[in-house]
Write a protein that holds these residues in place. Structure first.
Motif, short mmCIF file in Angstrom:
data_model
loop_
_atom_site.label_atom_id
_atom_site.label_comp_id
_atom_site.label_asym_id
_atom_site.label_seq_id
_atom_site.Cartn_x
_atom_site.Cartn_y
_atom_site.Cartn_z
N GLU A 145 0.83 -1.21 0.00
CA GLU A 145 0.00 0.00 0.00
C GLU A 145 0.87 1.26 0.00
N ILE A 146 1.94 1.22 0.76
CA ILE A 146 2.86 2.37 0.80
C ILE A 146 3.40 2.63 -0.60
N LEU A 147 3.86 1.58 -1.27
CA LEU A 147 4.40 1.71 -2.62
C LEU A 147 3.33 2.19 -3.60
N GLY A 148 2.17 1.59 -3.57
CA GLY A 148 1.11 1.96 -4.50
C GLY A 148 0.72 3.42 -4.39
N TYR A 149 0.57 3.89 -3.16
CA TYR A 149 0.22 5.30 -2.95
C TYR A 149 1.36 6.20 -3.44
N PHE A 150 2.59 5.83 -3.14
CA PHE A 150 3.75 6.61 -3.56
C PHE A 150 3.80 6.72 -5.09
N LEU A 151 3.57 5.61 -5.78
CA LEU A 151 3.61 5.62 -7.24
C LEU A 151 2.48 6.45 -7.86
N SER A 152 1.45 6.70 -7.10
CA SER A 152 0.34 7.52 -7.59
C SER A 152 0.78 8.93 -7.96
#
Length: 143
Positions: free
Chosen positions: A75-82
């Motif tokens: 989730e941390i990565l997914g939000y960051f990539l947003s």
């Protein structure tokens, strides 16, 4: 032990209620500090992905659960990539949080295909794709 700390976001993933949403909040400081250039987001995204595959793969092996609820590095990565295409403002960060969580929870096609990958890749890849799709959505919304 280090793998558990990384996978659970310093044990934030063990939060009883909505661990994925709480874990996503850990992405906010990353976005604020590092989402200043698209290439920096992609570079750190690759590093986080590889670290997440390693750490979440360990937790998958130990728990025998394909997608352990307490693993939040994805989730941390997914939000960051947003934020690969969008400047992090208060408004874009709130909208990005809500839209990313929606994509992560609903897992529409093609996101759902990626959770079928083995071990740590299955944990990380679906949220990576959700984050990148969210990045495209935010780009069109804010540009």
């Amino acid at each position: 032990m280090l793998q558990e700390i990384i996978a659970t976001g310093f044990f934030v993933g063990r939060f009883r209620y909505a661990p994925g949403s709480v874990g996503t909040l850990l992405g906010i400081p990353l976005v604020y500090l590092f989402a200043i250039k698209w290439w920096l987001v992609l570079f750190l995204g690759v590093v986080l992905y590889l670290l997440g595959v390693w750490a979440s793969g360990y937790v998958v092996e130990v728990t025998k659960d394909r997608d352990p609820e307490d693993v939040v590095i994805d989730e941390i990565l997914g939000y960051f990539l947003s934020f690969v295409f969008v400047e992090p403002t208060f408004k874009s960060m709130i909208v990005g949080f809500l839209t990313f969580r929606l994509l992560d929870i609903l897992k529409p096609y093609p996101i759902n295909l990626f959770e079928r990958l083995p071990k740590g890749h299955g944990v990380m890849a679906d949220d990576t794709i959700a984050g990148l799709l969210n990045a495209v959505f935010l780009f069109f919304l804010f540009h």
